[in-house]
Design an enzyme around this catalytic site. Structure first.
Site, PDB file in Angstrom:
ATOM      1  CB  CYS A  22       6.232   8.571 -11.750  1.00 37.97           C
ATOM      2  SG  CYS A  22       5.363   8.929 -12.771  1.00 37.97           S
TER       3      CYS A  22
ATOM      4  CG  HIS B 244      -2.275  -1.098   0.981  1.00 30.88           C
ATOM      5  ND1 HIS B 244      -2.694  -1.123   2.202  1.00 30.88           N
ATOM      6  CD2 HIS B 244      -2.441  -2.345   0.057  1.00 30.88           C
ATOM      7  CE1 HIS B 244      -3.298  -2.088   1.811  1.00 30.88           C
ATOM      8  NE2 HIS B 244      -2.581  -3.123   0.293  1.00 30.88           N
TER       9      HIS B 244
HETATM   10  N1  APR Z   1      -1.098  -6.640  17.581  1.00 36.89           N
HETATM   11  C1  APR Z   1      -1.721  -7.751  16.927  1.00 36.89           C
HETATM   12  N2  APR Z   1      -2.593  -7.523  15.991  1.00 36.89           N
HETATM   13  C2  APR Z   1      -3.312  -5.893  16.214  1.00 36.89           C
HETATM   14  C3  APR Z   1      -3.198  -5.962  17.789  1.00 36.89           C
HETATM   15  C4  APR Z   1      -1.997  -5.908  18.424  1.00 36.89           C
HETATM   16  N3  APR Z   1      -1.738  -5.122  19.590  1.00 36.89           N
HETATM   17  N4  APR Z   1      -3.758  -4.887  17.595  1.00 36.89           N
HETATM   18  C5  APR Z   1      -4.725  -5.233  16.876  1.00 36.89           C
HETATM   19  N5  APR Z   1      -4.488  -5.834  16.016  1.00 36.89           N
HETATM   20  C6  APR Z   1      -5.764  -6.513  15.671  1.00 36.89           C
HETATM   21  C7  APR Z   1      -7.043  -5.643  14.960  1.00 36.89           C
HETATM   22  O1  APR Z   1      -7.298  -7.435  15.773  1.00 36.89           O
HETATM   23  C8  APR Z   1      -7.389  -6.645  13.210  1.00 36.89           C
HETATM   24  O2  APR Z   1      -7.419  -7.764  13.268  1.00 36.89           O
HETATM   25  O3  APR Z   1      -4.496  -6.123  13.959  1.00 36.89           O
HETATM   26  C9  APR Z   1      -5.946  -6.282  13.099  1.00 36.89           C
HETATM   27  C10 APR Z   1      -6.282  -4.318  12.512  1.00 36.89           C
HETATM   28  O4  APR Z   1      -7.278  -4.872  11.140  1.00 36.89           O
HETATM   29  P1  APR Z   1      -7.292  -3.492  10.384  1.00 36.89           P
HETATM   30  O5  APR Z   1      -7.539  -2.274  11.067  1.00 36.89           O
HETATM   31  O6  APR Z   1      -8.776  -4.161   9.201  1.00 36.89           O
HETATM   32  O7  APR Z   1      -6.449  -3.579   9.853  1.00 36.89           O
HETATM   33  P2  APR Z   1      -5.107  -4.073   8.186  1.00 36.89           P
HETATM   34  O8  APR Z   1      -5.640  -5.464   8.514  1.00 36.89           O
HETATM   35  O9  APR Z   1      -4.142  -3.707   8.059  1.00 36.89           O
HETATM   36  O10 APR Z   1      -6.261  -3.221   6.979  1.00 36.89           O
HETATM   37  C11 APR Z   1      -5.641  -3.283   5.683  1.00 36.89           C
HETATM   38  O11 APR Z   1      -7.704  -1.544   4.426  1.00 36.89           O
HETATM   39  O12 APR Z   1      -8.061   0.755   5.137  1.00 36.89           O
HETATM   40  C12 APR Z   1      -7.277  -0.311   4.569  1.00 36.89           C
HETATM   41  O13 APR Z   1      -5.205   0.551   3.485  1.00 36.89           O
HETATM   42  C13 APR Z   1      -5.712   0.195   4.937  1.00 36.89           C
HETATM   43  O14 APR Z   1      -3.584  -1.108   4.856  1.00 36.89           O
HETATM   44  C14 APR Z   1      -5.255  -0.850   5.495  1.00 36.89           C
HETATM   45  C15 APR Z   1      -6.042  -2.348   4.623  1.00 36.89           C
END
Ligand code: APR
Length: 261
Positions: free
Chosen positions: A139, A131
């Protein structure tokens, strides 16, 4: 998960990693939560609070890139708390544990969905940022990238010094295709992978959420590190139901002990 159950799971995770040929980590916002960077979904997540952005962000950028740049320079971001948290964040023990797994020769590559540059700050090397990276520009035509402070901002919007294309932040916008070079590297790393660490991702955003399924389908193993369940929990071989900053350093310690036994 009880303390004895977590201890047992950490031992299993270390064993799986030691027995694998090619370990890759798929990382999400949860890894940086302990560095004060808000996650997106779940309790306290940015999208939970403000609603998920629509998928036309990139379309709006293409329509008027100069306007997008003006807003960026005026720092009038809707997600002020995210920008501030990203500016102040430092790596946590989870980032350093991934660095250690790489230095010990177990971890071959990190596919990160995070834009925060904390892997690099922690000292990890083999990284693909699916991402993008908030500290870089790119670019949109030739995908050349520059560190933010090394690009001449003479004209608005800025144009590529290589091909004349329009330059934007490297962070991939909603509705923007994943840059081809990054996607190809993710596919190649997934192809070689026989054990994938799923660290702090809710596994609902594609194409990233598809890579673990490809690993599993080709006979590989999955190790989930997350305090909460995800859609991948049921196909994971080992589950560490704990924060990454707590669980990953214990896996590294276990591997160090195994090496010395
Ligand atoms: N350690 C491990 N996991 C954790 C912790 C922690 N301390 N705290 C929270 N989590 C977990 C949550 O339970 C959840 O499953 O991290 C996850 C975060 O999920 P999202 O917020 O959905 O993040 P992500 O999976 O990276 O989202 C993917 O979505 O919005 C887009 O571009 C954005 O890169 C992002 C993509």
């Amino acid at each position: 998960m009880t303390a004895p159950e977590l201890e047992q799971a950490i031992a299993e995770a270390a064993w799986q990693i030691a027995s694998a040929n090619y370990v890759v980590a798929l990382v999400g916002a949860g890894l940086s939560a302990e560095s004060g960077v808000p996650t997106f979904r779940g309790e306290g997540g940015l999208w939970t609070k403000y609603g998920e952005p629509d998928m036309r962000g990139y379309e709006r950028f293409l329509k008027d890139p100069a306007k997008w740049w003006e807003e960026r320079i005026s720092r009038s971001s809707t997600y002020r708390e995210l920008v501030t948290a990203l500016e102040e964040a430092v790596p946590n023990d989870g980032h350093f544990a991934l660095r250690d797994l790489e230095e010990l020769g177990y971890l071959k590559h990190i596919i990160t969905q995070n834009i925060d540059n904390l892997h690099q700050t922690a000292g990890s090397r083999a990284i693909t940022e699916i991402h993008g990276n908030r500290t870089k520009l790119r670019c949109i035509s030739c995908s050349q990238r520059w560190p933010l402070d090394e690009f001449p901002m003479d004209d608005m919007p800025p144009h590529c010094t290589n091909c004349g294309g329009i330059v934007k932040g490297d962070t991939v916008m909603f509705g923007e295709p994943i840059p081809r070079d990054a996607l190809n590297e993710c596919v190649e790393q997934t192809r070689q992978c026989d054990c994938m660490l799923l660290v702090g991702t809710s596994a609902v955003v594609y194409p990233a959420a598809g890579f673990p399924v490809d690993v599993k389908t080709s006979g590989g193993r999955l190790i989930e590190v997350n305090p909460n369940e995800t859609p991948l929990t049921d196909i994971s071989d080992v589950v560490l139901r704990a924060p990454a900053g707590e669980a990953l350093p214990r896996v590294v310690e276990r591997l160090r002990t195994m090496v010395n036994e």
